[in-house]
Design a protein around this motif. Structure first.
Motif, PDB file in Angstrom:
ATOM      1  N   SER A 128     -11.376  -4.636   1.729  1.00 55.94           N
ATOM      2  CA  SER A 128     -10.718  -5.623   0.877  1.00 55.94           C
ATOM      3  C   SER A 128     -10.567  -6.943   1.628  1.00 55.94           C
ATOM      4  CB  SER A 128      -9.337  -5.120   0.449  1.00 55.94           C
ATOM      5  OG  SER A 128      -9.441  -3.903  -0.265  1.00 55.94           O
ATOM      6  N   ASP A 154     -13.404  -3.640  -6.555  1.00 51.96           N
ATOM      7  CA  ASP A 154     -11.984  -3.622  -6.909  1.00 51.96           C
ATOM      8  C   ASP A 154     -11.240  -2.629  -6.023  1.00 51.96           C
ATOM      9  OD1 ASP A 154      -9.787  -4.280  -8.989  1.00 51.96           O
ATOM     10  OD2 ASP A 154      -9.831  -2.088  -8.945  1.00 51.96           O
ATOM     11  N   SER A 155     -10.123  -3.054  -5.419  1.00 50.83           N
ATOM     12  CA  SER A 155      -9.404  -2.189  -4.488  1.00 50.83           C
ATOM     13  C   SER A 155      -8.810  -0.960  -5.175  1.00 50.83           C
ATOM     14  CB  SER A 155      -8.298  -2.980  -3.784  1.00 50.83           C
ATOM     15  OG  SER A 155      -7.375  -3.525  -4.722  1.00 50.83           O
ATOM     16  N   LEU A 156      -8.377  -1.111  -6.435  1.00 49.78           N
ATOM     17  CA  LEU A 156      -7.853   0.043  -7.164  1.00 49.78           C
ATOM     18  C   LEU A 156      -8.972   1.061  -7.409  1.00 49.78           C
ATOM     19  CD1 LEU A 156      -5.571   1.499  -8.621  1.00 49.78           C
ATOM     20  CD2 LEU A 156      -6.109   0.149 -10.670  1.00 49.78           C
ATOM     21  N   GLN A 158     -11.517   1.508  -5.511  1.00 53.58           N
ATOM     22  CA  GLN A 158     -11.753   2.157  -4.226  1.00 53.58           C
ATOM     23  C   GLN A 158     -10.742   3.292  -4.016  1.00 53.58           C
ATOM     24  OE1 GLN A 158     -11.701  -0.781  -1.085  1.00 53.58           O
ATOM     25  NE2 GLN A 158     -13.077  -2.152  -2.189  1.00 53.58           N
ATOM     26  N   HIS A 159      -9.497   3.021  -4.363  1.00 56.86           N
ATOM     27  CA  HIS A 159      -8.435   4.017  -4.229  1.00 56.86           C
ATOM     28  C   HIS A 159      -8.732   5.239  -5.096  1.00 56.86           C
ATOM     29  CE1 HIS A 159      -3.769   4.662  -4.137  1.00 56.86           C
ATOM     30  NE2 HIS A 159      -4.432   5.768  -3.904  1.00 56.86           N
ATOM     31  N   SER A 175     -11.598  -2.749   8.027  1.00 55.41           N
ATOM     32  CA  SER A 175     -10.423  -3.619   7.970  1.00 55.41           C
ATOM     33  C   SER A 175     -10.210  -4.257   9.333  1.00 55.41           C
ATOM     34  CB  SER A 175      -9.177  -2.832   7.554  1.00 55.41           C
ATOM     35  OG  SER A 175      -8.019  -3.638   7.650  1.00 55.41           O
ATOM     36  N   ASN A 180      -4.348  -3.648   6.266  1.00 56.91           N
ATOM     37  CA  ASN A 180      -4.463  -4.059   4.874  1.00 56.91           C
ATOM     38  C   ASN A 180      -3.943  -2.947   3.967  1.00 56.91           C
ATOM     39  OD1 ASN A 180      -6.238  -3.929   2.240  1.00 56.91           O
ATOM     40  ND2 ASN A 180      -6.246  -6.066   2.868  1.00 56.91           N
ATOM     41  N   ALA A 182      -4.234  -2.229   0.755  1.00 55.36           N
ATOM     42  CA  ALA A 182      -5.189  -1.568  -0.139  1.00 55.36           C
ATOM     43  C   ALA A 182      -6.069  -0.582   0.623  1.00 55.36           C
ATOM     44  CB  ALA A 182      -6.047  -2.623  -0.837  1.00 55.36           C
ATOM     45  N   SER A 183      -6.496  -0.972   1.808  1.00 51.20           N
ATOM     46  CA  SER A 183      -7.340  -0.094   2.615  1.00 51.20           C
ATOM     47  C   SER A 183      -6.562   1.132   3.087  1.00 51.20           C
ATOM     48  CB  SER A 183      -7.896  -0.861   3.816  1.00 51.20           C
ATOM     49  OG  SER A 183      -8.746  -1.901   3.388  1.00 51.20           O
ATOM     50  N   HIS A 185      -4.037   2.496   1.511  1.00 46.95           N
ATOM     51  CA  HIS A 185      -3.849   3.355   0.339  1.00 46.95           C
ATOM     52  C   HIS A 185      -5.107   4.202   0.096  1.00 46.95           C
ATOM     53  CE1 HIS A 185      -0.068   1.646  -0.400  1.00 46.95           C
ATOM     54  NE2 HIS A 185      -0.432   0.584  -1.096  1.00 46.95           N
TER      55      HIS A 185
END
Length: 273
Positions: A128, A154-156, A158-159, A175, A180, A182-183, A185
Motif C-alpha cells: 500500500s 485496493d488495500s481492502l 488485499q485483506h 512495506s 503500514n 493496511a499491510s 491487517h
C-alpha cells in the motif's frame, strides 16, 4: 508540539515518556514504542497512552509528527544548483548506500524466501501507499517468470484475499516502514488463515517482521526513520525484487528459462516496426 507544557498534567508513567521525548526528540523519532518504553522504564502501553494523550492516534503518528517538526525546523542542506544538482545528489546518496543493501540478508533466509515464492500454490502480493507500485511490479515480474502472482490495488481487497489463502499459500507483503496499517491487517488475515507471510521491509524491528514467517530486511537509502519518512525511496527494494525474481528463475532451472523465453517471445511479438 508543546510537549513540555503538558508534562505536569500527565500521569507518572506518561510523564516519564513525555519528558524523554521533549529532552531528545531526534532520538525518539528513531525508537519504536517498545524501545522507548525500555529506555525510560515503563510499559509499552504507557508510550501508546502518552501519544494518545498528546492528541495522536498512536505512537507511530507521534513519530511522524516529530519527524515533520524537526525537518521544518532544520536548515535546508546545500546541494548543487538546479534540478540536475538535486538529481545528482540523490543518485550519489543511493550509490553510497548501495553496498549496504544486502548487508542484513543471510543465505538461509533468502533461500527460504525464494523457496516459498516458488512452491506456493497461490501467491498474493500486499503493498500500500508508496510501496504499491512495487506490488504491481513484482506481480508482473513473477508472472513473467512463470510464477503466477496476484496483486489487487485496493488495500481492502488485499485483506480479503489474504483471509482466503490456504495453509500452503503465501502472502508477500512489501512495506518500507513495516508499520503500514493496511499491510499489517493483511498479514494478520493471512496468519489467521494459516498461510505463510513473506515480508520485505526496511526496519528489522518493524511490527511487520514479527508477523512474518520469513522477512527480508533491506536498509533504507536514507539514514533513519525520520529520513525514510521525508525522503522515501524504494530504489533499494526495486533492486532486491529484481534479484529475487532472478534467483527464482535460476532455482527453477529449465522451467524458469522456458518461462523467460516464452515471455520474451510475447514481448517480441508486441513490438512494432
Amino acid at each position: 508540539m508543546r510537549i513540555a507544557a503538558l508534562v505536569p498534567s500527565l500521569a507518572r508513567g506518561e510523564r516519564k515518556v513525555a519528558e524523554a521525548i521533549a529532552a531528545d526528540g531526534e532520538r525518539a523519532v528513531d525508537l519504536t514504542a517498545q524501545e522507548l518504553a525500555d529506555a525510560v522504564g515503563v510499559g509499552r502501553a504507557s508510550v501508546v497512552r502518552t501519544a494518545q494523550t498528546l492528541g495522536y492516534e498512536g505512537y507511530p503518528q507521534l513519530r511522524v509528527a516529530l519527524a515533520r517538526e524537526r525537518a521544518f525546523a532544520a536548515a535546508v542542506p546545500e546541494v548543487a544548483e538546479g534540478s540536475l544538482g538535486v538529481v545528482q545528489a540523490a543518485v550519489d546518496r543511493f550509490a553510497r548506500a548501495l553496498p549496504h543493501t544486502a548487508a542484513a540478508l543471510t543465505e538461509d533466509v533468502v533461500e527460504a524466501f525464494v523457496a516459498a515464492l516458488d512452491e506456493a500454490p497461490r501467491l498474493v502480493i500486499a503493498a500500500s501507499g508508496l510501496s504499491a507500485p512495487l506490488g504491481h511490479d513484482v506481480a508482473m515480474r513473477l508472472t513473467s517468470a512463470g510464477r503466477p502472482a496476484e496483486f489487487l490495488s485496493d488495500s481492502l481487497a488485499q485483506h480479503i484475499a489474504a483471509r482466503h489463502l490456504g495453509a500452503e499459500d503465501v502472502l508477500f507483503v512489501i512495506s518500507g516502514s513495516g508499520a503500514n496499517a493496511a499491510s499489517l491487517h493483511a498479514a494478520d488475515a493471512a496468519r489467521a488463515a494459516g498461510a505463510r507471510v513473506l515480508a520485505l521491509t526496511a526496519f528489522a524491528r518493524a511490527p511487520l517482521v514479527s508477523r512474518a514467517t520469513t522477512a527480508l530486511v533491506v536498509p533504507p537509502v536514507t539514514d533513519s526513520f525520520q529520513d525514510e519518512l521525508l525522503q522515501t525511496s524504494r530504489a533499494a527494494f526495486a533492486l532486491v525484487i529484481e534479484a529475487l525474481v532472478e534467483a527464482l528463475v535460476v532455482r527453477r532451472g529449465p522451467r524458469g528459462r522456458g518461462a523467460r523465453e516464452a515471455t520474451l517471445s510475447v514481448v517480441s511479438d508486441s513490438l512494432g516496426e
